[in-house]
Design a protein around this motif. Structure first.
Motif, PDB file in Angstrom:
ATOM      1  N   LEU A  42       1.015  -1.199   0.080  1.00  0.00           N
ATOM      2  CA  LEU A  42      -0.138   0.065  -0.021  1.00  0.00           C
ATOM      3  C   LEU A  42       0.802   1.320   0.069  1.00  0.00           C
ATOM      4  O   LEU A  42       0.672   2.078  -0.567  1.00  0.00           O
ATOM      5  N   THR A  43       1.983   1.280   0.836  1.00  0.00           N
ATOM      6  CA  THR A  43       2.750   2.400   0.933  1.00  0.00           C
ATOM      7  C   THR A  43       3.446   2.642  -0.457  1.00  0.00           C
ATOM      8  O   THR A  43       3.487   3.594  -0.922  1.00  0.00           O
ATOM      9  N   GLU A  44       3.877   1.721  -1.126  1.00  0.00           N
ATOM     10  CA  GLU A  44       4.687   1.591  -2.393  1.00  0.00           C
ATOM     11  C   GLU A  44       3.721   2.372  -3.507  1.00  0.00           C
ATOM     12  O   GLU A  44       3.883   3.230  -4.217  1.00  0.00           O
ATOM     13  N   GLY A  45       2.501   1.742  -3.242  1.00  0.00           N
ATOM     14  CA  GLY A  45       1.374   2.100  -4.595  1.00  0.00           C
ATOM     15  C   GLY A  45       1.231   3.842  -4.094  1.00  0.00           C
ATOM     16  O   GLY A  45       0.992   4.674  -5.265  1.00  0.00           O
ATOM     17  N   HIS A  46       0.989   4.105  -2.743  1.00  0.00           N
ATOM     18  CA  HIS A  46       0.731   5.485  -2.437  1.00  0.00           C
ATOM     19  C   HIS A  46       1.928   6.365  -3.212  1.00  0.00           C
ATOM     20  O   HIS A  46       1.541   7.661  -3.820  1.00  0.00           O
ATOM     21  N   PHE A  47       3.139   6.118  -2.914  1.00  0.00           N
ATOM     22  CA  PHE A  47       4.152   6.898  -3.732  1.00  0.00           C
ATOM     23  C   PHE A  47       4.284   6.879  -5.280  1.00  0.00           C
ATOM     24  O   PHE A  47       4.598   7.958  -5.968  1.00  0.00           O
TER      25      PHE A  47
END
Length: 226
Positions: free
Chosen positions: A202-207
């Protein structure tokens, strides 16, 4: 003496500190679309604005050449490198990859109090839509997670990468704020569930989405001439 110089403590600050301040400012100018590909960097003007000598500015430009942001031409000066759209996306990909690793590690390290603090920050962002407050809270949200990784090396890299993103970069697009709030809630849910893998994804997708939005904003500003 400028406000920046006063904040740095005047000319007594170590050269390495002044160099990093100059490097951060140049990164912000480039990634914010102020200095465009092929633009010559006015070292004297930048030094005056920061309240420092030209030496740390020159040192910063040399360091940024190593990052691929600046091209130093002997006897001609320093120019913004011909950054492509993929260069911008790659910057955010790196930021997301390291942030994702930090979130994965934080999922087992964050205390219940830390998770409560993240929930407080997320709620405050949802309740206060002012740009200045939103940016400050966003920084706090990610800082709590990053500190939870308990890795000085990861935090050091994240500071360098995030310093390139200029203040107020996303404020002109309210829909970007909306998806950011949704992302934060999903990341927080994963952390509360102690699901490191999900928090990482989720964090990777956020950035990654941030990188696409950054390219769109720079396109709108005419950053690329083609």
């Amino acid at each position: 003496m400028t406000a920046t110089a006063r904040a740095l403590g005047g000319s007594g600050e170590p050269s390495s500190v002044l160099k990093e301040i100059a490097a951060q400012e140049i990164r912000r100018l480039v990634f914010g679309g102020v200095l465009r590909p092929g633009t010559r960097v006015d070292q004297e003007a930048l030094a005056r604005r920061l309240g420092v000598s030209k030496l740390p500015v020159r040192e910063a430009l040399i360091a940024l050449e190593g990052e691929g942001i600046i091209q130093v031409v002997p006897r001609r000066g320093a120019y913004v490198a011909q950054l492509s759209r993929e260069d911008i996306r790659d910057h955010y990909w790196m930021l997301g990859a390291i942030s994702g690793l930090a979130a994965e590690r934080a999922s087992v390290n964050l205390s219940d109090d830390d998770l409560g603090e993240l929930d407080r920050i997320a709620t405050a962002m949802e309740d206060d839509d002012t740009a200045e407050s939103n940016e400050r809270l966003n920084f706090e949200f990610h800082r709590v997670i990053n500190r939870g990784a308990r890795s000085r090396r990861l935090i050091s890299e994240l500071k360098m990468l995030s310093s390139a993103i200029p203040t107020g970069f996303y404020d002109v697009h309210p829909e970007w704020v909306a998806w950011g709030l949704r992302d934060h809630r999903e990341i927080l849910d994963a952390l509360c569930a102690r699901s490191g893998g999900m928090a990482k994804v989720l964090t990777e997708g956020h950035f990654l989405r941030g990188g696409n939005q950054a390219v769109a904003l720079l396109e709108a500003q005419g950053f690329w001439a083609d």
